[in-house]
Design an enzyme around this catalytic site. Structure first.
Site, mmCIF file in Angstrom:
data_model
loop_
_atom_site.group_PDB
_atom_site.id
_atom_site.type_symbol
_atom_site.label_atom_id
_atom_site.label_comp_id
_atom_site.label_asym_id
_atom_site.label_seq_id
_atom_site.Cartn_x
_atom_site.Cartn_y
_atom_site.Cartn_z
ATOM 1 C CD GLU A 37 -39.265 36.258 18.590
ATOM 2 O OE1 GLU A 37 -40.067 36.772 17.824
ATOM 3 O OE2 GLU A 37 -39.612 35.420 19.460
ATOM 4 C CG HIS A 59 -33.232 55.396 6.203
ATOM 5 N ND1 HIS A 59 -32.899 56.202 7.277
ATOM 6 C CD2 HIS A 59 -32.403 55.755 5.191
ATOM 7 C CE1 HIS A 59 -31.929 57.026 6.921
ATOM 8 N NE2 HIS A 59 -31.586 56.763 5.667
ATOM 9 C CG ASN A 63 -6.236 39.670 48.270
ATOM 10 O OD1 ASN A 63 -7.250 39.069 48.624
ATOM 11 N ND2 ASN A 63 -5.732 40.698 48.936
ATOM 12 C CB SER A 77 -48.543 30.099 18.555
ATOM 13 O OG SER A 77 -49.652 30.521 19.309
ATOM 14 C CE LYS A 99 -48.024 34.422 14.743
ATOM 15 N NZ LYS A 99 -47.569 34.795 16.022
ATOM 16 C CE LYS A 119 -14.121 34.798 42.013
ATOM 17 N NZ LYS A 119 -14.454 36.065 42.742
HETATM 18 N N1 ARG Z 1 -13.586 34.960 47.465
HETATM 19 C C1 ARG Z 1 -12.721 36.079 47.259
HETATM 20 C C2 ARG Z 1 -12.981 36.702 45.898
HETATM 21 O O1 ARG Z 1 -13.564 36.078 45.105
HETATM 22 C C3 ARG Z 1 -11.305 35.640 47.333
HETATM 23 C C4 ARG Z 1 -10.353 36.680 47.801
HETATM 24 C C5 ARG Z 1 -10.640 37.004 49.217
HETATM 25 N N2 ARG Z 1 -9.691 37.887 49.788
HETATM 26 C C6 ARG Z 1 -9.925 38.538 50.934
HETATM 27 N N3 ARG Z 1 -8.998 39.285 51.342
HETATM 28 N N4 ARG Z 1 -11.024 38.405 51.578
HETATM 29 O O2 ARG Z 1 -12.614 37.805 45.622
#
Ligand code: ARG
Length: 459
Positions: free
Chosen positions: A289, A155, A109, A276, A282, A324
């Site tokens: 965009e 506007h 963690n 295009s 074009k 992530k």
């Molecule tokens: N892969 C987990 C994450 O990205 C890592 C931490 C996992 N901890 C656990 N107690 N399962 O959060």
């Protein structure tokens, strides 16, 4: 078998393994994960929780695993779940039992929280670099082409004559505030959570300050529970990205409009347009965009991060593993968008002639007539009415302000004098707006200097 199988009879089923693993995205974090582990075992050695020999064996092993990962020689199996277990399990294969000492006084963690902060630090600096370049490109453009008169829009209708430089500076200021916001977020990212353990700290005599120092953090996330449960720093980073994408999307929209044949105010370079497959004439502004479209994607990343933490009980929950992808996506997308916007502005051509045409035959100077009367002591509301009636007079005769004579003006208001006709010049109108931050060229130049200083001072 996973590294935590002590109390289990069998490992997780295959379906669970595939559902739960995060190796795909985690492998972008292996450098940071190993850097964190190297600092951790160095600290463990220094405080005497492991011997110096063990610490140096662990460091050597971690470097060997890093090399294997760099060269693609080690492809961890999904049963290892994440980068932390992938590294530790390979380390133990290489070193034997001593590998098991690495995880003393820490948890995945605090490890994952550390990895992400370490990963972010140089990337935030990279985004800031990109933003500084973009601001610089806009300032260069102000210097090169900024003294071109154009209609300022409200506007999306012609409002008042301004210098193009004044318009570009508005974008530059917004982007420089993005840099300020980014610096604020970066300061809160730059704190080390390692040593928080699962959430309660550890009974072992670790030195959290030392690990933070070894990793180059400027301080600690003090509370161990906060250290593993908080994701507000990520939400903040992605908010900064989302706001920045809003700014870029406004610039992008203007490039799409301004480069369209209907406006023709800029010509994008071939490098950032596409043809295009069916319409040979074009030149599509695809890069602009795409930037506009990608803003939506980054907002999605922000909503994902806000929602996954909302209502989540403290401390760590596996939900947090989902942080992530949106983080990486938001940063990558914003960085690339900032960069291509800089390249587009660097390479486009400002069609200065077209701006001049765009000014003619319009009632862009209606405010000037009102302001002239205000100068003669007429209340602004009355002056506004008079000017409006003059626009109507022209429209009824299908002529523009060039047709106004002193006679016509005087019929509309007795305060008009000979000099009123001199006010019907767009450049003079822009130059009269010398109030602080107004469009007058000296104000434009002053702001260019102010913003250039923020770039050179690295602010
Ligand atoms: N892969 C987990 C994450 O990205 C890592 C931490 C996992 N901890 C656990 N107690 N399962 O959060």
């Amino acid at each position: 078998m996973p590294l935590w199988d002590g109390r289990f009879d069998g490992g997780p089923g295959r379906e669970m393994q595939l559902f739960s693993e995060s190796l795909g995205v985690d492998l972008s974090l292996f450098e940071e994960d190993i850097a964190g582990s190297i600092a951790h075992c160095t600290m463990l050695g220094e405080v005497g929780l492991i011997t110096e020999e063990e610490a140096s064996a662990l460091r050597g092993g971690l470097m060997a695993v890093r090399e294997e990962l760099r060269q693609g020689l080690y492809e961890p199996d999904v049963s290892l779940e994440d980068v932390h277990m992938a590294v530790e399990s390979r380390l133990t294969e290489l070193l034997g039992d001593v590998g098991g000492k690495l995880h003393t006084a820490r948890s995945r963690n605090d490890q994952v929280a550390t990895d992400v902060r370490l990963w972010l630090k140089p990337r935030l600096a990279g985004l800031d670099e990109g933003l500084a370049r973009l601001v610089g490109v806009l300032l260069d453009r102000v210097t090169a082409d900024g003294r071109t008169l154009m209609p300022g829009f409200t506007h999306l209708q012609h409002g008042q004559p301004i210098w193009l430089g004044h318009h570009l500076l508005a974008h530059a200021w917004m982007l420089s505030r993005d840099r300020e916001r980014l610096a604020g977020a970066a300061a809160r990212v730059d704190l080390c959570p390692l040593g928080a353990g699962a959430m309660a700290g550890t009974p072992h005599p670790i030195d959290r300050h030392r690990t933070a120092e070894l990793l180059g953090f400027s301080g600690l996330v003090e509370n161990a529970m906060d250290a593993v449960a908080a994701r507000d720093h990520l939400q903040e980073v992605v908010s900064v990205c989302a706001i920045c994408m809003t700014h870029l999307s406004r610039m992008a929209e203007e490039l799409v409009l301004w480069s369209s044949p209907a406006f023709g105010l800029v010509r994008l370079s071939d490098a950032f347009t596409t043809g295009s497959s069916i319409m040979p004439q074009k030149r599509n502004p695809d890069a602009a965009e795409l930037v506009r479209g990608k803003a939506g994607r980054v907002y999605g990343d922000l909503v994902a991060l806000l929602t996954m933490v909302k209502g989540l009980p403290l401390a760590y929950n596996r939900d947090l593993q989902e942080d992530k992808e949106p983080l990486l996506d938001a940063l990558g997308t914003t960085r690339a968008s900032v960069s291509i916007m800089g390249s587009m502005w660097e390479s486009l051509t400002v069609e200065r002639e077209r701006y001049v045409e765009e000014l003619a035959g319009d009632f862009l100077l209606a405010t000037e007539l009102a302001d002239y009367l205000v100068g003669k002591g007429v209340p602004f509301r009355e002056a506004h009415q008079v000017s409006g009636r003059l626009v109507r007079w022209c429209e009824e005769r299908n002529v523009d302000f060039a047709a106004l004579t002193l006679k016509v003006l005087s019929e509309h208001h007795p305060a008009f004098g000979e000099d009123a006709l001199l006010w019907l010049d767009p450049a003079a109108a822009a130059e009269r707006r010398r109030s602080m931050g107004g469009t007058a060229w000296e104000e434009v130049e002053r702001q260019v200097r102010t913003l250039r200083e923020t770039i050179s001072s690295g602010k």
